[in-house]
Design an enzyme around this catalytic site. Structure first.
Site, PDB file in Angstrom:
ATOM      1  N   CYS A 114      -9.674  -1.225   9.586  1.00 29.75           N
ATOM      2  CA  CYS A 114      -8.806  -0.054   9.782  1.00 29.75           C
ATOM      3  C   CYS A 114      -9.258   0.814  10.947  1.00 29.75           C
ATOM      4  O   CYS A 114      -8.567   1.754  11.328  1.00 29.75           O
ATOM      5  CB  CYS A 114      -8.730   0.769   8.498  1.00 29.75           C
ATOM      6  SG  CYS A 114      -7.985  -0.157   7.156  1.00 29.75           S
ATOM      7  N   HIS A 240      -6.832   8.106   9.856  1.00 29.78           N
ATOM      8  CA  HIS A 240      -6.293   6.846   9.331  1.00 29.78           C
ATOM      9  C   HIS A 240      -5.475   7.169   8.080  1.00 29.78           C
ATOM     10  O   HIS A 240      -5.940   7.860   7.178  1.00 29.78           O
ATOM     11  CB  HIS A 240      -7.449   5.897   9.010  1.00 29.78           C
ATOM     12  CG  HIS A 240      -7.045   4.688   8.227  1.00 29.78           C
ATOM     13  ND1 HIS A 240      -5.929   3.945   8.526  1.00 29.78           N
ATOM     14  CD2 HIS A 240      -7.615   4.107   7.135  1.00 29.78           C
ATOM     15  CE1 HIS A 240      -5.834   2.960   7.661  1.00 29.78           C
ATOM     16  NE2 HIS A 240      -6.832   3.029   6.796  1.00 29.78           N
ATOM     17  N   ASN A 270      -0.488   2.310   3.994  1.00 36.77           N
ATOM     18  CA  ASN A 270      -1.651   2.063   4.838  1.00 36.77           C
ATOM     19  C   ASN A 270      -1.384   0.820   5.688  1.00 36.77           C
ATOM     20  O   ASN A 270      -1.348  -0.292   5.176  1.00 36.77           O
ATOM     21  CB  ASN A 270      -2.867   1.860   3.922  1.00 36.77           C
ATOM     22  CG  ASN A 270      -4.142   1.555   4.669  1.00 36.77           C
ATOM     23  OD1 ASN A 270      -4.121   1.282   5.857  1.00 36.77           O
ATOM     24  ND2 ASN A 270      -5.254   1.595   3.954  1.00 36.77           N
TER      25      ASN A 270
HETATM   26  O1  UT7 Z   1      -7.856   1.258   4.646  1.00 36.51           O
HETATM   27  C1  UT7 Z   1      -8.522   0.969   3.470  1.00 36.51           C
HETATM   28  C2  UT7 Z   1      -9.044   2.197   2.924  1.00 36.51           C
HETATM   29  N1  UT7 Z   1      -8.817   2.280   1.508  1.00 36.51           N
HETATM   30  C3  UT7 Z   1      -8.679   3.458   0.908  1.00 36.51           C
HETATM   31  O2  UT7 Z   1      -8.681   4.485   1.531  1.00 36.51           O
HETATM   32  C4  UT7 Z   1      -8.575   3.501  -0.583  1.00 36.51           C
HETATM   33  C5  UT7 Z   1      -9.330   4.677  -1.142  1.00 36.51           C
HETATM   34  N2  UT7 Z   1      -9.122   4.810  -2.553  1.00 36.51           N
HETATM   35  C6  UT7 Z   1      -7.975   5.302  -3.055  1.00 36.51           C
HETATM   36  O3  UT7 Z   1      -7.083   5.664  -2.308  1.00 36.51           O
HETATM   37  C7  UT7 Z   1      -7.846   5.435  -4.558  1.00 36.51           C
HETATM   38  O4  UT7 Z   1      -9.098   5.152  -5.166  1.00 36.51           O
HETATM   39  C8  UT7 Z   1      -6.759   4.503  -5.170  1.00 36.51           C
HETATM   40  C9  UT7 Z   1      -5.387   5.011  -4.756  1.00 36.51           C
HETATM   41  C10 UT7 Z   1      -6.973   3.086  -4.663  1.00 36.51           C
HETATM   42  C11 UT7 Z   1      -6.843   4.514  -6.692  1.00 36.51           C
HETATM   43  O5  UT7 Z   1      -6.715   5.842  -7.163  1.00 36.51           O
HETATM   44  P1  UT7 Z   1      -7.750   6.386  -8.261  1.00 36.51           P
HETATM   45  O6  UT7 Z   1      -7.364   7.764  -8.556  1.00 36.51           O
HETATM   46  O7  UT7 Z   1      -9.125   6.172  -7.714  1.00 36.51           O
HETATM   47  O8  UT7 Z   1      -7.437   5.470  -9.504  1.00 36.51           O
HETATM   48  P2  UT7 Z   1      -8.393   4.468 -10.288  1.00 36.51           P
HETATM   49  O9  UT7 Z   1      -8.718   3.280  -9.452  1.00 36.51           O
HETATM   50  O10 UT7 Z   1      -9.537   5.251 -10.857  1.00 36.51           O
HETATM   51  O11 UT7 Z   1      -7.466   4.023 -11.482  1.00 36.51           O
HETATM   52  C12 UT7 Z   1      -7.030   4.958 -12.461  1.00 36.51           C
HETATM   53  C13 UT7 Z   1      -6.118   4.257 -13.433  1.00 36.51           C
HETATM   54  C14 UT7 Z   1      -6.702   2.940 -13.992  1.00 36.51           C
HETATM   55  O12 UT7 Z   1      -6.300   2.841 -15.333  1.00 36.51           O
HETATM   56  P3  UT7 Z   1      -7.305   3.220 -16.514  1.00 36.51           P
HETATM   57  O13 UT7 Z   1      -8.472   2.300 -16.359  1.00 36.51           O
HETATM   58  O14 UT7 Z   1      -7.646   4.649 -16.323  1.00 36.51           O
HETATM   59  O15 UT7 Z   1      -6.489   2.950 -17.731  1.00 36.51           O
HETATM   60  C15 UT7 Z   1      -6.014   1.880 -13.176  1.00 36.51           C
HETATM   61  O16 UT7 Z   1      -5.905   0.667 -13.868  1.00 36.51           O
HETATM   62  O17 UT7 Z   1      -4.917   3.894 -12.778  1.00 36.51           O
HETATM   63  C16 UT7 Z   1      -4.649   2.499 -13.003  1.00 36.51           C
HETATM   64  N3  UT7 Z   1      -3.925   1.989 -11.846  1.00 36.51           N
HETATM   65  C17 UT7 Z   1      -2.589   2.058 -11.729  1.00 36.51           C
HETATM   66  N4  UT7 Z   1      -1.640   2.541 -12.559  1.00 36.51           N
HETATM   67  C18 UT7 Z   1      -0.363   2.474 -12.146  1.00 36.51           C
HETATM   68  C19 UT7 Z   1      -4.429   1.406 -10.727  1.00 36.51           C
HETATM   69  N5  UT7 Z   1      -3.427   1.097  -9.903  1.00 36.51           N
HETATM   70  C20 UT7 Z   1      -2.281   1.494 -10.493  1.00 36.51           C
HETATM   71  C21 UT7 Z   1      -0.933   1.447 -10.113  1.00 36.51           C
HETATM   72  N6  UT7 Z   1      -0.001   1.944 -10.955  1.00 36.51           N
HETATM   73  N7  UT7 Z   1      -0.536   0.926  -8.923  1.00 36.51           N
END
Ligand code: UT7
Length: 313
Positions: A114, A240, A270
């Site tokens: 990225c 980014h 992204n």
């Molecule tokens: O260019 C590459 C750079 N990458 C990035 O910048 C990514 C940086 N990270 C992020 O943007 C965030 O961490 C994410 C958007 C990827 C995830 O958000 P989060 O607030 O960190 O969520 P999480 O991974 O802690 O997941 C929370 C919950 C989980 O469920 P449980 O375990 O709490 O029941 C996930 O399974 O959300 C669930 N989950 C979803 N639910 C609905 C994960 N993806 C989804 C989804 N829809 N698409």
């Protein structure tokens, strides 16, 4: 001082749009989760049969059309991408061929994840130091949808496809860069042989989120220190575009003016290397950039890589 400036921007965004509601029919997700956690409303996706080289070529042509430089004088075309159609020929060689560029024009692909656009601009700056009279075409182009696992809701909702290009040349006005890699190679990965039933992009979301926030701030502070400028002296900050929440966090933590920070992640998701130049092209087309404006850009991503640059428009 060897410095670099942007002469013109071009872009190509595939017409096909995948909304959050579309994705909710494919995986267990919903618009509310995606918007709240990321700020993403939709993303553009290449149609079947459309390649990375197709959108890269269109973006390159667009940038060249807007520049008052003769394509025959280009010293190089650099394409930043982590989603090439093939290992060889490179995307840059294909674009070179399709545009009928001068055989003396160097064509090379660069995978800086990225940070690809920042790294490509840094490389272009080095080439300009060797040959200041010849412009360079920097393209950042991604078909991320080709490496996404559309059964993995934790990644497939985040990314989109797109390409943007910049014609650049040497300049008397100073420009500043920071670039580095921090050796956490397991935080984001994408196998080279992704076709078939193998997994696509994998990511430790929360770890990357934390890295992104500190990395953007570090890049901003380093660039301001190098240049002797204050954040208030900068007209535009383009981070980014991975997650609106990351950018909002940085704004809050720095006590910055939100109006300085451009955001279009809601429309494109992204787009990896393409995200910063795509934002720049949109800002340019919308008349937001004026000659003399200072534009600070920061990238972060797999590696974990980070980088930034501060240019005068
Ligand atoms: O260019 C590459 C750079 N990458 C990035 O910048 C990514 C940086 N990270 C992020 O943007 C965030 O961490 C994410 C958007 C990827 C995830 O958000 P989060 O607030 O960190 O969520 P999480 O991974 O802690 O997941 C929370 C919950 C989980 O469920 P449980 O375990 O709490 O029941 C996930 O399974 O959300 C669930 N989950 C979803 N639910 C609905 C994960 N993806 C989804 C989804 N829809 N698409």
């Amino acid at each position: 001082m060897n410095s670099i400036e942007i002469v013109s921007m071009g872009r190509c965004v595939p017409q096909r749009i995948l909304t959050n509601d579309d994705l909710s029919k494919m995986v267990d997700t919903n618009d509310e989760w995606i918007v709240t956690r990321t700020g993403i409303h939709q993303r553009h996706i290449v149609d079947e049969g459309m390649t990375n080289a197709d959108i890269a070529t269109q973006a390159a042509r667009d940038a060249l059309d807007r520049a008052s430089v003769d394509p025959n004088t280009l010293a190089a075309i650099i394409v930043a991408t982590f989603t090439p159609d093939m290992f060889v020929p490179t995307v840059s060689a294909t674009v070179h061929d399709r545009l009928g560029l001068n055989p003396a024009t160097l064509a090379l692909d660069l995978n800086g994840a990225c940070c690809g656009f920042i790294y490509a601009m840094r490389t272009a700056q080095g080439l300009l130091a060797l040959n200041p009279d010849k412009p360079i075409l920097v393209v950042a182009s991604e078909a991320v949808s080709s490496v996404l696992d559309f059964t993995d809701r934790s990644t497939c909702v985040l990314f989109g496809d797109g390409a943007a290009a910049a014609v650049v040349r040497s300049s008397d006005t100073p420009s500043w860069f920071v670039a580095g890699t921090r050796g956490r190679t397991d935080a984001i990965s994408c196998p080279a042989h992704y076709a078939g039933d193998k997994p696509g992009i994998g990511m430790k979301g929360q770890e990357v989120f934390r890295f992104a926030c500190t990395s953007i701030e570090r890049s901003i502070r380093d660039l301001l220190k190098q240049s002797g400028l204050a954040l208030g002296d900068i007209e535009h900050v383009v981070c980014h575009q991975a997650n609106g929440r990351i950018i909002s966090h940085v704004i809050k933590h720095l006590g910055a003016d939100p109006a300085q920070f451009f955001m279009d992640v809601g429309e494109y998701g992204n787009t990896s290397a393409a995200s910063i130049p795509l934002a720049l092209a949109d800002m340019d087309y919308q008349g937001l950039l004026h000659r003399g404006d200072r534009v600070l850009m920061t990238g972060f991503g797999a590696g974990l890589c980070e980088g930034g640059m501060l240019l005068t428009w």
